[in-house]
Write a protein that holds these residues in place. Sequence first.
Motif, PDB file in Angstrom:
ATOM      1  N   VAL A  60       0.831  -1.211   0.000  1.00  0.00           N
ATOM      2  CA  VAL A  60       0.000   0.000   0.000  1.00  0.00           C
ATOM      3  C   VAL A  60       0.863   1.258   0.000  1.00  0.00           C
ATOM      4  O   VAL A  60       0.559   2.236  -0.677  1.00  0.00           O
ATOM      5  CB  VAL A  60      -0.925   0.005   1.240  1.00  0.00           C
ATOM      6  N   SER A  74      -0.940  -7.437   0.100  1.00  0.00           N
ATOM      7  CA  SER A  74      -0.991  -6.887   1.465  1.00  0.00           C
ATOM      8  C   SER A  74       0.332  -7.173   2.169  1.00  0.00           C
ATOM      9  O   SER A  74       1.100  -8.048   1.749  1.00  0.00           O
ATOM     10  CB  SER A  74      -2.141  -7.509   2.250  1.00  0.00           C
ATOM     11  N   THR A  95       0.779  -8.568   4.982  1.00  0.00           N
ATOM     12  CA  THR A  95       0.795  -9.945   5.509  1.00  0.00           C
ATOM     13  C   THR A  95       1.195 -10.940   4.423  1.00  0.00           C
ATOM     14  O   THR A  95       1.894 -11.913   4.696  1.00  0.00           O
ATOM     15  CB  THR A  95      -0.586 -10.315   6.080  1.00  0.00           C
ATOM     16  N   ASN A  96       0.758 -10.679   3.192  1.00  0.00           N
ATOM     17  CA  ASN A  96       1.147 -11.573   2.097  1.00  0.00           C
ATOM     18  C   ASN A  96       2.638 -11.485   1.811  1.00  0.00           C
ATOM     19  O   ASN A  96       3.283 -12.482   1.468  1.00  0.00           O
ATOM     20  CB  ASN A  96       0.375 -11.206   0.825  1.00  0.00           C
ATOM     21  N   GLN A 101       4.895 -13.502   4.435  1.00  0.00           N
ATOM     22  CA  GLN A 101       4.584 -14.923   4.670  1.00  0.00           C
ATOM     23  C   GLN A 101       5.846 -15.627   5.200  1.00  0.00           C
ATOM     24  O   GLN A 101       6.966 -15.260   4.804  1.00  0.00           O
ATOM     25  CB  GLN A 101       4.161 -15.577   3.356  1.00  0.00           C
ATOM     26  N   GLN A 149       6.794  -6.620  15.625  1.00  0.00           N
ATOM     27  CA  GLN A 149       6.002  -5.523  16.184  1.00  0.00           C
ATOM     28  C   GLN A 149       5.100  -4.913  15.114  1.00  0.00           C
ATOM     29  O   GLN A 149       3.921  -4.665  15.331  1.00  0.00           O
ATOM     30  CB  GLN A 149       6.932  -4.427  16.734  1.00  0.00           C
ATOM     31  N   ASN A 203       2.076  -7.049  14.017  1.00  0.00           N
ATOM     32  CA  ASN A 203       1.240  -7.570  15.109  1.00  0.00           C
ATOM     33  C   ASN A 203       1.441  -9.060  15.291  1.00  0.00           C
ATOM     34  O   ASN A 203       0.486  -9.836  15.359  1.00  0.00           O
ATOM     35  CB  ASN A 203      -0.233  -7.269  14.860  1.00  0.00           C
ATOM     36  N   ALA A 204       2.704  -9.458  15.334  1.00  0.00           N
ATOM     37  CA  ALA A 204       3.120 -10.832  15.682  1.00  0.00           C
ATOM     38  C   ALA A 204       2.910 -11.860  14.580  1.00  0.00           C
ATOM     39  O   ALA A 204       3.070 -13.044  14.816  1.00  0.00           O
ATOM     40  CB  ALA A 204       2.476 -11.309  16.968  1.00  0.00           C
ATOM     41  N   VAL A 205       2.535 -11.424  13.354  1.00  0.00           N
ATOM     42  CA  VAL A 205       2.476 -12.399  12.256  1.00  0.00           C
ATOM     43  C   VAL A 205       3.883 -12.962  12.037  1.00  0.00           C
ATOM     44  O   VAL A 205       4.070 -14.161  11.828  1.00  0.00           O
ATOM     45  CB  VAL A 205       1.933 -11.750  10.967  1.00  0.00           C
ATOM     46  N   PRO A 242       6.721 -14.107  14.024  1.00  0.00           N
ATOM     47  CA  PRO A 242       6.759 -14.429  15.449  1.00  0.00           C
ATOM     48  C   PRO A 242       7.922 -13.758  16.177  1.00  0.00           C
ATOM     49  O   PRO A 242       8.956 -13.461  15.572  1.00  0.00           O
ATOM     50  CB  PRO A 242       6.913 -15.955  15.464  1.00  0.00           C
ATOM     51  N   ASN A 243       7.735 -13.542  17.467  1.00  0.00           N
ATOM     52  CA  ASN A 243       8.815 -12.911  18.237  1.00  0.00           C
ATOM     53  C   ASN A 243       9.848 -13.930  18.711  1.00  0.00           C
ATOM     54  O   ASN A 243      10.726 -13.607  19.496  1.00  0.00           O
ATOM     55  CB  ASN A 243       8.252 -12.100  19.413  1.00  0.00           C
ATOM     56  N   ASP A 244       9.730 -15.179  18.223  1.00  0.00           N
ATOM     57  CA  ASP A 244      10.752 -16.189  18.522  1.00  0.00           C
ATOM     58  C   ASP A 244      11.283 -16.761  17.207  1.00  0.00           C
ATOM     59  O   ASP A 244      11.618 -17.925  17.118  1.00  0.00           O
ATOM     60  CB  ASP A 244      10.174 -17.294  19.402  1.00  0.00           C
ATOM     61  N   GLN A 262      13.327 -14.428  24.634  1.00  0.00           N
ATOM     62  CA  GLN A 262      12.053 -14.908  25.172  1.00  0.00           C
ATOM     63  C   GLN A 262      12.274 -15.721  26.442  1.00  0.00           C
ATOM     64  O   GLN A 262      11.519 -15.605  27.396  1.00  0.00           O
ATOM     65  CB  GLN A 262      11.325 -15.779  24.134  1.00  0.00           C
TER      66      GLN A 262
END
Lengths: 455, 326
Positions: free
Chosen positions: B161, B176, B178-179, B182, B267, B270-272, B274-276, B285
């Motif tokens: 965007v 997007s 998120t895409n 992946q 961050q 929104n965690a898509v 992962p934080n690990d 962690q």
Amino acid sequence: MNRIQPRRLVRQIGLLGVLSVTAVAVLSGCSSSGSDSSDGGRGFSEAKQDKNSTITVWVDATRVPAVKAFQKANPSIKVKTVTYDGSANGSNSFKTKMSLYDRAGKGWPDVVFSSQNNDASWATQGVAGKQPFAARLDKGLIPADTLSGFAKGSLNPCTVDGGVYCLRNDLAQTVLWYDSSLLKKFGYAVPKTWEEYQALGEKVAKEHPGYIVGSVGDTWTPEVFMWSSKCQANDVTDIRKVTVKTDSTECKRAASMLDTLVANKSLTKLSVFTPDFVKTYTGKVLLMPGPAWFAGAIFNNKESLNVPKGRLGVAAPLAWDGDSAVAGNVGGGTWFISSHSKNLANAATFAKFVTTDDAYQVDLGPGYPAYAAAADKWVQKQESSGYYATDLSGLTSAAGLVWDGWGFPSFSQEAIWAKTITPLISSGKSIEDNLDTWGTAIKNQAKVNGYQVND
Amino acid sequence: MTEVTTTQSAGPETPGRPAAADHHPHPKEAARMTKVRKGRTRSIGALFVTPYALFMLAFGVLPALYAIYLSVTDVDGGFTPTANFSKVIGDFRFFAAARHVAFFLGIWLAALLVLVVFLAIVVHAIRARWLSASARLFFYLPGALAGASSVMLWLFVLDPVASPAGPLLRAMGMDSFTNVIQPDHLPLIFAIIAFWTGAGGWIIVMYGALNNISTEIMEAARIDGANPVQVAIHIQLPLLRKWIAYMAVLSLAAGTQLFVEPSLLSQASNAVVPNDYSLNQLAYQYAFDLNDFNGSAAISVLLLIVALVLSAVFVTKGGLFETEDV
């Protein structure tokens, strides 16, 4: 050509090692420190109290007015304000800093606000013989009549093994928001069940493509839809026991509904906080299941959907056919008092004020107060603004309907959903077909967090 | 054409001392003077090295030793030599994180080793002075955006965007954010970010190393009829061996510590993400989510061992510790 001589290298490394070990020993020796504490009968060991000492309060930017309101009402109490991120978006700042203070043996603030409502799960547990951070509140620190004034179930996130360890700032019960003007224009009725909601979504996709009935683009999607369907994915049954059952009818019915509505695009995959969402769906959100705070954060917000006055309606949580209606929950902040505080009296006065006093909760608080008396006045104030198309009884009834089969473990359900299911939704895969993937991810996360998992 | 095996002199020649053929000091006096000179040289050397050694001790060696101590003890300080290691290796996230880091490292190191050397040789071959300087500046500029700020920039680049590359991303089927992020795209994305940020600096380093190759050797090769490709393969590459090893060792150390890129993307998404995702994040962690500093230290020690072993391979193969006859 010369190479570094191995023997000399070994000697040098050996010397460094000896020096280092000595230094480590010295450092380790320095870390032990004495304590000056006593059992005050409140269920934890108290530091030596000093009633004149300044209380240090940690808040996020949104809660700064709460501190100012307190200082105005209590000028004799000295308060030092520290602004931090409130552990928002799972940053874990609160937990991280307290672990470090635990190791240092000093530095804890007196009162902390957190936007994560599962903090009691760790703040009530001591590690390596250290005292847990959270002070127990229901043994004299906060009066019993104050605690009983909170809405039914609102202190569940703060309650561990029968003890209350924090005060809830606001509730985040899920309801059904809708645009009454659009519904009227299209000739649709407000759904009363999830089946009706799904049927309406299918109708909208055919008759008014481009309009939506909700979003699955945020991390709290399971808390809105799965929790409201009594999907037992996160049932904390004891301090370190959790039941994870994602293959139940309750989970499948919600997942199937989401699959259908995502496929026909009446549920958007965009997060409600993205510029793209605002650009695409301003004026096109017909329905939106979501938490109480959606009203101010999305609908009545010039930076977001900016729904005009007199259009936004709210309905009580939807029921599944043949089942009682329950609500989910998305957040809702909590206030903790440190068990290490040297001024527990003033810390308690502060925590009580910011959660129950009208001067903050009714006059300034942006969210639905967890304290019932304040909530009634807050609702009246919102209704008298004339913004809403309906009364807010839907919010009030949802406050007491939050399903208690979804618990508050020390790990984040939102993070698990985000990393396992969000990419699948994004790439067009079925949630229902991947419920076991979700369940396995929750179980794995629970195990590494020390939970005993029951299927 | 034979490969050149001579290694370049590490430093310049001692400046214009006259050959002292007409001065013959007494052997005993000469020995004393040599001893004094050596002693003085050693003192000055020690003076220069001491601050580095002290800082390395304080911020490198001591923390590493403390981590080793933590990794073999339990939360109460009891000696448990293997418990922490078996715990973290048994964690369902460990091998996933190790695989993520390995994929990222594989792509990034290969890109660095091949592209940086290639680009440095190409830039070095440019005759026009202004063009060569401009190219070096062009390559170096992205490096001016350090660490987190470069990732912040990439957050926009990766969002169809907002990105100027949005049409390209959409043409590749990614409409997007998120895409784009992946899970299977992430090693490549992190490698691109890391390469974009760090490669420019290494190109400058390689350029400097290429400048250090004596003109006599280069001229000799050309007179022998070597074309630019043959010069690159048989002269420049062998003489860059140490520098390539140096780049590999430092990049390997930095790459195994992958943390900032996935943390910021986590961050932002929104965690898509992962934080690990990486081993370092997993260690974080353990320390700050599970409050398990011993487990965290065990992961750090495992990382240290892997990095040391791989570095040893690069050092040995690259001859990094080889010194010249004096």
